[in-house]
Motif scaffolding. Structure first.
Motif, PDB file in Angstrom:
ATOM      1  N   THR A   1      -0.457  -6.101 -13.576  1.00 26.80           N
ATOM      2  CA  THR A   1      -1.189  -5.391 -12.493  1.00 26.80           C
ATOM      3  C   THR A   1      -2.209  -4.232 -12.890  1.00 26.80           C
ATOM      4  OG1 THR A   1       0.781  -5.620 -11.233  1.00 26.80           O
ATOM      5  CG2 THR A   1      -0.850  -4.426 -10.415  1.00 26.80           C
ATOM      6  N   ARG A   2      -3.378  -4.631 -12.544  1.00 28.06           N
ATOM      7  CA  ARG A   2      -4.353  -3.551 -13.010  1.00 28.06           C
ATOM      8  C   ARG A   2      -4.912  -2.773 -11.850  1.00 28.06           C
ATOM      9  NH1 ARG A   2      -5.695  -3.343 -17.870  1.00 28.06           N
ATOM     10  NH2 ARG A   2      -5.628  -5.495 -18.272  1.00 28.06           N
ATOM     11  N   MET A   3      -4.790  -3.074 -10.563  1.00 34.35           N
ATOM     12  CA  MET A   3      -5.545  -2.493  -9.375  1.00 34.35           C
ATOM     13  C   MET A   3      -4.801  -2.897  -8.111  1.00 34.35           C
ATOM     14  SD  MET A   3      -9.311  -2.426  -8.184  1.00 34.35           S
ATOM     15  CE  MET A   3     -10.131  -1.903  -9.733  1.00 34.35           C
ATOM     16  N   LEU A   4      -4.838  -1.789  -7.325  1.00 37.23           N
ATOM     17  CA  LEU A   4      -4.197  -1.622  -6.031  1.00 37.23           C
ATOM     18  C   LEU A   4      -5.355  -1.435  -5.068  1.00 37.23           C
ATOM     19  CD1 LEU A   4      -2.060  -1.907  -3.774  1.00 37.23           C
ATOM     20  CD2 LEU A   4      -1.717   0.828  -4.512  1.00 37.23           C
ATOM     21  N   PHE A   5      -5.635  -2.346  -4.005  1.00 35.04           N
ATOM     22  CA  PHE A   5      -6.478  -1.917  -2.936  1.00 35.04           C
ATOM     23  C   PHE A   5      -5.532  -1.255  -1.788  1.00 35.04           C
ATOM     24  CE2 PHE A   5     -10.640  -4.351  -3.073  1.00 35.04           C
ATOM     25  CZ  PHE A   5     -10.602  -4.755  -4.162  1.00 35.04           C
ATOM     26  N   ILE A   6      -6.116  -0.318  -1.331  1.00 31.93           N
ATOM     27  CA  ILE A   6      -5.475   0.359  -0.011  1.00 31.93           C
ATOM     28  C   ILE A   6      -6.728   0.477   0.989  1.00 31.93           C
ATOM     29  CG2 ILE A   6      -3.429   1.233  -1.118  1.00 31.93           C
ATOM     30  CD1 ILE A   6      -4.456   4.082  -1.040  1.00 31.93           C
ATOM     31  N   ASN A   7      -6.311   0.500   2.232  1.00 30.91           N
ATOM     32  CA  ASN A   7      -7.470   0.752   3.244  1.00 30.91           C
ATOM     33  C   ASN A   7      -6.858   1.439   4.545  1.00 30.91           C
ATOM     34  OD1 ASN A   7      -8.711  -1.464   5.558  1.00 30.91           O
ATOM     35  ND2 ASN A   7      -9.556   0.476   4.846  1.00 30.91           N
ATOM     36  N   SER A   8      -7.045   2.914   4.531  1.00 35.26           N
ATOM     37  CA  SER A   8      -6.445   3.549   5.578  1.00 35.26           C
ATOM     38  C   SER A   8      -7.573   4.517   6.173  1.00 35.26           C
ATOM     39  CB  SER A   8      -5.319   4.420   5.038  1.00 35.26           C
ATOM     40  OG  SER A   8      -5.018   5.461   6.070  1.00 35.26           O
ATOM     41  N   PRO A   9      -7.995   4.607   7.368  1.00 41.00           N
ATOM     42  CA  PRO A   9      -7.374   3.604   8.402  1.00 41.00           C
ATOM     43  C   PRO A   9      -7.951   2.240   8.175  1.00 41.00           C
ATOM     44  CG  PRO A   9      -8.584   5.667   9.463  1.00 41.00           C
ATOM     45  CD  PRO A   9      -8.767   5.512   7.975  1.00 41.00           C
ATOM     46  N   GLN A  10      -7.124   1.498   8.851  1.00 44.89           N
ATOM     47  CA  GLN A  10      -7.300  -0.027   8.393  1.00 44.89           C
ATOM     48  C   GLN A  10      -7.935  -1.292   9.378  1.00 44.89           C
ATOM     49  OE1 GLN A  10      -4.729  -3.227   8.532  1.00 44.89           O
ATOM     50  NE2 GLN A  10      -5.253  -3.857   6.356  1.00 44.89           N
ATOM     51  N   ASN A  11      -8.601  -2.190   8.533  1.00 46.47           N
ATOM     52  CA  ASN A  11      -9.053  -3.091   9.216  1.00 46.47           C
ATOM     53  C   ASN A  11      -8.289  -4.337   8.769  1.00 46.47           C
ATOM     54  OD1 ASN A  11     -10.676  -5.359  10.421  1.00 46.47           O
ATOM     55  ND2 ASN A  11     -12.286  -5.011   9.047  1.00 46.47           N
ATOM     56  N   PRO A  12      -7.579  -5.037   9.591  1.00 47.34           N
ATOM     57  CA  PRO A  12      -7.641  -5.223  10.895  1.00 47.34           C
ATOM     58  C   PRO A  12      -6.682  -4.638  11.992  1.00 47.34           C
ATOM     59  CG  PRO A  12      -6.367  -6.981  10.116  1.00 47.34           C
ATOM     60  CD  PRO A  12      -6.578  -5.913   9.154  1.00 47.34           C
ATOM     61  N   THR A  13      -5.725  -3.712  11.617  1.00 47.20           N
ATOM     62  CA  THR A  13      -4.897  -3.383  12.392  1.00 47.20           C
ATOM     63  C   THR A  13      -4.950  -2.004  13.045  1.00 47.20           C
ATOM     64  OG1 THR A  13      -3.476  -2.030  10.514  1.00 47.20           O
ATOM     65  CG2 THR A  13      -3.029  -4.476  10.868  1.00 47.20           C
ATOM     66  N   GLY A  14      -5.924  -1.353  12.359  1.00 43.32           N
ATOM     67  CA  GLY A  14      -6.052   0.264  12.801  1.00 43.32           C
ATOM     68  C   GLY A  14      -4.816   1.156  12.492  1.00 43.32           C
ATOM     69  N   GLY A  15      -3.983   0.595  11.560  1.00 48.08           N
ATOM     70  CA  GLY A  15      -2.801   1.266  10.938  1.00 48.08           C
ATOM     71  C   GLY A  15      -3.346   2.392   9.911  1.00 48.08           C
ATOM     72  N   ILE A  16      -2.369   3.296   9.748  1.00 47.36           N
ATOM     73  CA  ILE A  16      -2.764   4.412   8.615  1.00 47.36           C
ATOM     74  C   ILE A  16      -1.629   4.575   7.701  1.00 47.36           C
ATOM     75  CG2 ILE A  16      -4.666   5.586  10.046  1.00 47.36           C
ATOM     76  CD1 ILE A  16      -1.068   6.765   9.911  1.00 47.36           C
ATOM     77  N   LEU A  17      -1.967   5.038   6.285  1.00 45.53           N
ATOM     78  CA  LEU A  17      -0.995   5.457   5.484  1.00 45.53           C
ATOM     79  C   LEU A  17      -0.546   7.052   5.526  1.00 45.53           C
ATOM     80  CD1 LEU A  17      -2.145   3.270   2.605  1.00 45.53           C
ATOM     81  CD2 LEU A  17      -0.508   2.810   3.839  1.00 45.53           C
ATOM     82  N   THR A  18       0.603   7.224   5.766  1.00 42.23           N
ATOM     83  CA  THR A  18       0.806   8.785   5.724  1.00 42.23           C
ATOM     84  C   THR A  18       0.565   9.419   4.640  1.00 42.23           C
ATOM     85  OG1 THR A  18       3.201   8.566   5.225  1.00 42.23           O
ATOM     86  CG2 THR A  18       2.622   8.195   7.590  1.00 42.23           C
ATOM     87  N   ARG A  19       0.612  10.908   4.569  1.00 44.73           N
ATOM     88  CA  ARG A  19       0.495  11.405   3.336  1.00 44.73           C
ATOM     89  C   ARG A  19       1.689  11.055   2.259  1.00 44.73           C
ATOM     90  NH1 ARG A  19      -2.310  15.760   1.819  1.00 44.73           N
ATOM     91  NH2 ARG A  19      -1.267  16.994   0.102  1.00 44.73           N
ATOM     92  N   ASP A  20       2.899  11.040   2.826  1.00 47.14           N
ATOM     93  CA  ASP A  20       4.030  10.726   1.987  1.00 47.14           C
ATOM     94  C   ASP A  20       3.877   9.139   1.628  1.00 47.14           C
ATOM     95  OD1 ASP A  20       6.644  11.338   1.143  1.00 47.14           O
ATOM     96  OD2 ASP A  20       7.539   9.733   2.478  1.00 47.14           O
ATOM     97  N   ASP A  21       3.245   8.498   2.222  1.00 42.31           N
ATOM     98  CA  ASP A  21       3.133   7.059   1.620  1.00 42.31           C
ATOM     99  C   ASP A  21       2.155   7.085   0.411  1.00 42.31           C
ATOM    100  OD1 ASP A  21       4.373   5.789   3.599  1.00 42.31           O
ATOM    101  OD2 ASP A  21       2.619   5.237   4.898  1.00 42.31           O
ATOM    102  N   LEU A  22       1.152   8.115   0.736  1.00 41.68           N
ATOM    103  CA  LEU A  22       0.135   8.056  -0.399  1.00 41.68           C
ATOM    104  C   LEU A  22       0.586   8.882  -1.614  1.00 41.68           C
ATOM    105  CD1 LEU A  22      -3.038   9.173   1.769  1.00 41.68           C
ATOM    106  CD2 LEU A  22      -2.694   6.971   0.483  1.00 41.68           C
ATOM    107  N   GLU A  23       1.445   9.754  -1.375  1.00 42.48           N
ATOM    108  CA  GLU A  23       1.985  10.349  -2.581  1.00 42.48           C
ATOM    109  C   GLU A  23       2.715   9.283  -3.478  1.00 42.48           C
ATOM    110  OE1 GLU A  23       4.319  13.848  -1.128  1.00 42.48           O
ATOM    111  OE2 GLU A  23       4.257  14.596  -3.714  1.00 42.48           O
ATOM    112  N   GLN A  24       3.865   8.514  -2.783  1.00 44.01           N
ATOM    113  CA  GLN A  24       4.451   7.481  -3.368  1.00 44.01           C
ATOM    114  C   GLN A  24       3.655   6.377  -4.009  1.00 44.01           C
ATOM    115  OE1 GLN A  24       8.395   6.425  -1.877  1.00 44.01           O
ATOM    116  NE2 GLN A  24       7.859   7.767   0.114  1.00 44.01           N
ATOM    117  N   ILE A  25       2.674   6.011  -3.381  1.00 40.06           N
ATOM    118  CA  ILE A  25       1.783   5.185  -4.053  1.00 40.06           C
ATOM    119  C   ILE A  25       1.096   5.514  -5.254  1.00 40.06           C
ATOM    120  CG2 ILE A  25      -0.461   3.682  -3.743  1.00 40.06           C
ATOM    121  CD1 ILE A  25       0.295   3.823  -0.598  1.00 40.06           C
ATOM    122  N   ALA A  26       0.736   6.856  -5.286  1.00 40.57           N
ATOM    123  CA  ALA A  26       0.263   7.666  -6.349  1.00 40.57           C
ATOM    124  C   ALA A  26       1.062   7.790  -7.530  1.00 40.57           C
ATOM    125  CB  ALA A  26      -0.408   9.067  -5.945  1.00 40.57           C
TER     126      ALA A  26
END
Ligand code: PLP
Length: 386
Positions: free
Chosen positions: A164-189
């Motif tokens: 695994t070399r890269m991860l794409f994230i998208n927030s706010p998101q197309n197509p769902t309008g969903g968002i990643l929370t601060r906590d999500d981002l911290e864990q992803i980081a």
């Protein structure tokens, strides 16, 4: 004519195909409500148009530097610092014709054949397309309706391999309008740092947020500035889709490679557009606020209207201008229902599967249309489904 083998690996954006079909029906005299295409229906604010005209008159009609005009790079660096709260230098910025080229350039510059890249599914279809195009493995990460179309961090952790070399994230998101929370981002980081992954963070909808939700960039977390490429641009925030003006914020060592790709591809981004870009980011933001307020009104109308239709369940999104209703209760699959709505109801929308296999059971409506037209579409959908 011989067409190169590699073209078989390139995907597309169904929105443009559905738009063409809808236009053909209109040419036959049918009435269509357009909820398929992802672009603001507002006009570009007058101060931005005036700045482009001034740019033309002042001679910004020549080639410029490949990574962008110094004044716009500096403006974007200041804007990034201001909006995201991280130090940012002009040397980290590359200006491109729209935000989209950043996806292509980042993948071309950083990903080898056989590498693995994780991307959200359902998600913007060009992610999967460009990953496949360079011979890498596109690894889908399922977004879950029950989590407001966020993904499960454990699902992400399970998909990471030594390749695994890269991860794409998208927030706010197309197509769902969903968002990643601060906590999500911290864990992803934390996962990104632990596994030495780069993150392409598509933040093109970061200014289109509702109900007081505040945007956070993954680049703000410890160890992330040096491994994050932020994709952003003017298309959605300033209603400038046709101008083709966007940018990437990236680690400085990557900038020469992305600039070289731009030299090979477009030489540079249109010079007088870049002058307009400076005005967009530094001038009055009143029009942006007005557009977002109007989008919020439309969001409420479409979410309430869809939830009142038997068989349809619609999550209320916190960002972007899309809804992604669950239509499994109608007894039809996504493609079939999207076709029925276009041909029988005169409502153009996209099948959830246009955004990947995990989009089955959903439709995507863009509510970048007037409240009047949204109400008309809802009436038509209700009639066809009852
Ligand atoms: N990223 C996402 C998630 C989008 O939805 C879009 C456009 O629809 C883009 C990027 C590209 O935007 P641009 O018009 O700046 O190329």
């Amino acid at each position: 004519m011989h067409i190169a083998e590699r073209m078989k690996t390139l995907g597309t954006e169904t929105a443009f195909l559905v738009l063409a079909k809808a236009r053909a029906l209109e040419a036959q005299g049918k009435s269509i409500v357009h909820l398929e295409i992802g672009e603001p229906d507002f006009d570009t604010p007058a101060n931005i148009k005036a700045a482009a005209k001034k740019g033309l008159d002042e001679g910004f009609t020549h080639y410029g530097p490949a990574p962008g005009l110094p004044e716009l790079r500096k403006t974007i660096a200041d804007y990034t610092g201001r909006m995201l709260g991280i130090p940012c230098r002009s040397e980290q910025i590359v200006v491109t014709p729209g935000g989209k080229p950043i996806m292509f350039f980042a993948i071309l510059a950083c990903i080898d054949q056989g590498d693995e890249v994780i991307y959200p599914n359902p998600g913007f279809p060009i992610y999967e397309s460009v990953i496949n195009f360079v011979g890498a493995k596109a690894v889908p990460l399922e977004l879950r309706e029950e989590k407001g179309f966020r993904f499960d961090i454990d699902d992400l952790a399970k998909l990471i391999t030594p390749k695994t070399r890269m991860l794409f994230i998208n927030s706010p998101q197309n197509p769902t309008g969903g968002i990643l929370t601060r906590d999500d981002l911290e864990q992803i980081a934390k996962l990104a740092v632990k596994h030495n992954m780069m993150v392409l963070s598509d933040e093109i909808y970061s200014r289109i947020l509702y109900d007081g939700f505040q945007h956070t960039s993954i680049a703000t977390f410890s160890g992330m500035v040096e491994r994050t490429i932020i994709l952003d641009g003017f298309s959605k925030t300033y209603a400038m889709t046709g101008w083709r003006l966007g940018w990437g914020v990236m680690p400085e060592p990557l900038v020469p490679y992305v600039s070289q790709l731009q030299i090979n591809c477009t030489s540079c981004t249109t010079s007088f557009n870049q002058i307009a870009g400076v005005e967009a980011l530094t001038g009055s933001q009143k029009e942006v606020e007005r557009m977002v307020a109007e989008f919020k009104l439309r969001r409420d109308v479409i979410v309430d209207g869809l939830n009142a239709i038997p068989g349809v369940r619609c999550h209320k999104p916190l960002g972007a201008f899309y809804v992604f209703p669950n239509i499994t209760g109608t007894g039809r699959n996504s493609r079939e229902l999207a076709d029925v709505l276009l041909n029988e109801a005169g409502v153009a929308c996209l099948s959830g599967t246009a955004f990947g296999a995990h989009g089955e059971g959903y439709l995507r409506f863009s509510y970048a249309n007037s409240v009047e037209n949204i109400r008309l579409a809802l009436d038509r959908i209700r009639k066809v489904l009852s």
